[in-house]
Design a protein around this motif. Structure first.
Motif, mmCIF file in Angstrom:
data_model
loop_
_atom_site.group_PDB
_atom_site.id
_atom_site.type_symbol
_atom_site.label_atom_id
_atom_site.label_comp_id
_atom_site.label_asym_id
_atom_site.label_seq_id
_atom_site.Cartn_x
_atom_site.Cartn_y
_atom_site.Cartn_z
ATOM 1 N N UNK A 108 0.842 -1.197 0.000
ATOM 2 C CA UNK A 108 0.000 0.000 0.000
ATOM 3 C C UNK A 108 0.877 1.247 0.000
ATOM 4 N N UNK A 109 0.733 2.044 -1.031
ATOM 5 C CA UNK A 109 1.531 3.257 -1.155
ATOM 6 C C UNK A 109 0.875 4.458 -0.478
ATOM 7 N N UNK A 110 -0.461 4.469 -0.400
ATOM 8 C CA UNK A 110 -1.171 5.675 0.040
ATOM 9 C C UNK A 110 -2.172 5.425 1.166
ATOM 10 N N UNK A 111 -1.999 4.336 1.911
ATOM 11 C CA UNK A 111 -2.937 4.079 3.004
ATOM 12 C C UNK A 111 -2.837 5.210 4.036
ATOM 13 N N UNK A 112 -3.990 5.719 4.485
ATOM 14 C CA UNK A 112 -4.087 6.840 5.435
ATOM 15 C C UNK A 112 -3.512 8.129 4.851
ATOM 16 N N UNK A 148 -6.952 -2.342 0.804
ATOM 17 C CA UNK A 148 -7.767 -1.356 1.531
ATOM 18 C C UNK A 148 -7.875 -0.046 0.766
ATOM 19 N N UNK A 149 -8.954 0.666 1.056
ATOM 20 C CA UNK A 149 -9.115 2.011 0.520
ATOM 21 C C UNK A 149 -8.259 2.952 1.358
ATOM 22 N N UNK A 150 -7.843 4.057 0.783
ATOM 23 C CA UNK A 150 -6.911 4.962 1.470
ATOM 24 C C UNK A 150 -7.524 5.622 2.700
ATOM 25 N N UNK A 151 -8.845 5.813 2.724
ATOM 26 C CA UNK A 151 -9.488 6.488 3.851
ATOM 27 C C UNK A 151 -9.980 5.523 4.921
ATOM 28 N N UNK A 152 -9.891 4.236 4.699
ATOM 29 C CA UNK A 152 -10.299 3.230 5.691
ATOM 30 C C UNK A 152 -9.108 2.925 6.589
ATOM 31 N N UNK A 153 -8.826 3.828 7.518
ATOM 32 C CA UNK A 153 -7.600 3.727 8.311
ATOM 33 C C UNK A 153 -7.709 2.776 9.492
ATOM 34 N N UNK A 154 -8.931 2.295 9.811
ATOM 35 C CA UNK A 154 -9.048 1.290 10.861
ATOM 36 C C UNK A 154 -9.307 -0.107 10.284
ATOM 37 N N UNK A 155 -9.280 -0.217 8.971
ATOM 38 C CA UNK A 155 -9.345 -1.490 8.240
ATOM 39 C C UNK A 155 -10.598 -2.305 8.534
ATOM 40 N N UNK A 156 -11.740 -1.635 8.665
ATOM 41 C CA UNK A 156 -12.980 -2.381 8.865
ATOM 42 C C UNK A 156 -13.811 -2.480 7.593
ATOM 43 N N UNK A 178 1.438 4.888 13.797
ATOM 44 C CA UNK A 178 1.554 3.458 14.039
ATOM 45 C C UNK A 178 0.442 2.934 14.954
ATOM 46 N N UNK A 179 -0.045 3.776 15.866
ATOM 47 C CA UNK A 179 -1.112 3.345 16.754
ATOM 48 C C UNK A 179 -2.492 3.816 16.277
ATOM 49 N N UNK A 180 -2.558 4.856 15.507
ATOM 50 C CA UNK A 180 -3.836 5.376 15.017
ATOM 51 C C UNK A 180 -4.330 4.631 13.777
ATOM 52 N N UNK A 181 -3.402 4.159 12.934
ATOM 53 C CA UNK A 181 -3.786 3.526 11.682
ATOM 54 C C UNK A 181 -3.516 2.032 11.757
ATOM 55 N N UNK A 182 -4.403 1.250 11.147
ATOM 56 C CA UNK A 182 -4.208 -0.192 11.089
ATOM 57 C C UNK A 182 -3.132 -0.527 10.063
ATOM 58 N N UNK A 183 -2.701 -1.763 10.075
ATOM 59 C CA UNK A 183 -1.797 -2.271 9.043
ATOM 60 C C UNK A 183 -2.668 -2.779 7.906
ATOM 61 N N UNK A 184 -2.700 -2.108 6.768
ATOM 62 C CA UNK A 184 -3.605 -2.522 5.692
ATOM 63 C C UNK A 184 -3.280 -3.899 5.114
ATOM 64 N N UNK A 185 -2.096 -4.398 5.355
ATOM 65 C CA UNK A 185 -1.714 -5.720 4.870
ATOM 66 C C UNK A 185 -1.799 -6.777 5.949
ATOM 67 N N UNK A 186 -2.204 -6.363 7.137
ATOM 68 C CA UNK A 186 -2.276 -7.287 8.260
ATOM 69 C C UNK A 186 -3.563 -8.080 8.303
ATOM 70 N N UNK A 187 -3.673 -8.911 9.292
ATOM 71 C CA UNK A 187 -4.882 -9.737 9.431
ATOM 72 C C UNK A 187 -6.118 -8.936 9.760
#
Length: 187
Positions: A108-112, A148-156, A178-187
């Motif tokens: 992901x190049x542009x997540x968050x 993930x979409x770039x604006x879906x920062x909590x990955x729901x 690191x604590x505010x945004x999810x890992x878009x490639x994570x589980x």
């Protein structure tokens, strides 16, 4: 680089033979011959006779490559791979093919960072507000490998008020990305 595929091929063939045609009678309706040693039972709790099975076809495929790159292009490839995936029955599971079990590449190049300018700022917050509250369409990452979409920062899976709050926390309140945004490639 050469891979030793002999043991893996033997294991694959053994697994296919063990799982193929489970609980399937012979297509010809012939009774089992003296050479039929592989059998499967319909129900292990009853005294019903075993049901013979037969392997109708075999596919031996070669390997492949994941994450090959040339400049800005990235790809994965396999040769002679006409079937891949998962086959399951109530008693057996078999992963088939080179691609089974290989994690889907994620980048992901542009997540968050929906503006994709390398920094989370007021422009990103405005774009997230537009998506969350003004029915603007979700903004996909510039990299097609990002799930993930770039604006879906909590990955729901949807951009909503919580995503806007997380973006505001980072853009204006000194929040830790690191604590505010999810890992878009994570589980």
């Amino acid at each position: 680089m050469m891979r030793r595929s002999g043991p893996y091929l033997a294991l694959l063939i053994a697994a296919v033979v063990a799982a193929a045609g489970e609980d399937q009678p012979r297509a010809t309706g012939e009774p089992p011959s003296a050479n039929d040693s592989a059998r499967v039972r319909d129900d292990r709790t009853t005294a019903s006779p075993p049901v013979p099975y037969q392997l109708d076809w075999v596919s031996i495929n070669s390997g492949g490559v994941v994450g090959a790159a040339a400049g800005n292009l990235r790809f994965g490839a396999s040769a002679a791979q006409h079937a891949a995936g998962l086959v399951a029955s109530p008693t057996h599971t078999l992963g088939i093919g080179f691609w089974y079990g290989i994690a889907t590449p994620c980048d992901c190049d542009c997540h968050a960072d929906p503006k994709c300018d390398g920094v989370t700022n007021v422009f990103d917050v405005v774009l997230a507000v537009d998506v969350a509250f003004r029915s603007e369409p979700e903004i996909p990452d510039s990299n097609a490998l990002c799930p993930r979409m770039t604006t879906d920062v909590d990955c729901d899976g949807v951009t909503k008020v919580y995503d806007v709050v997380h973006l505001v926390n980072v853009a204006f309140r000194g929040g830790n990305a690191a604590t505010e945004f999810c890992n878009p490639c994570g589980p």
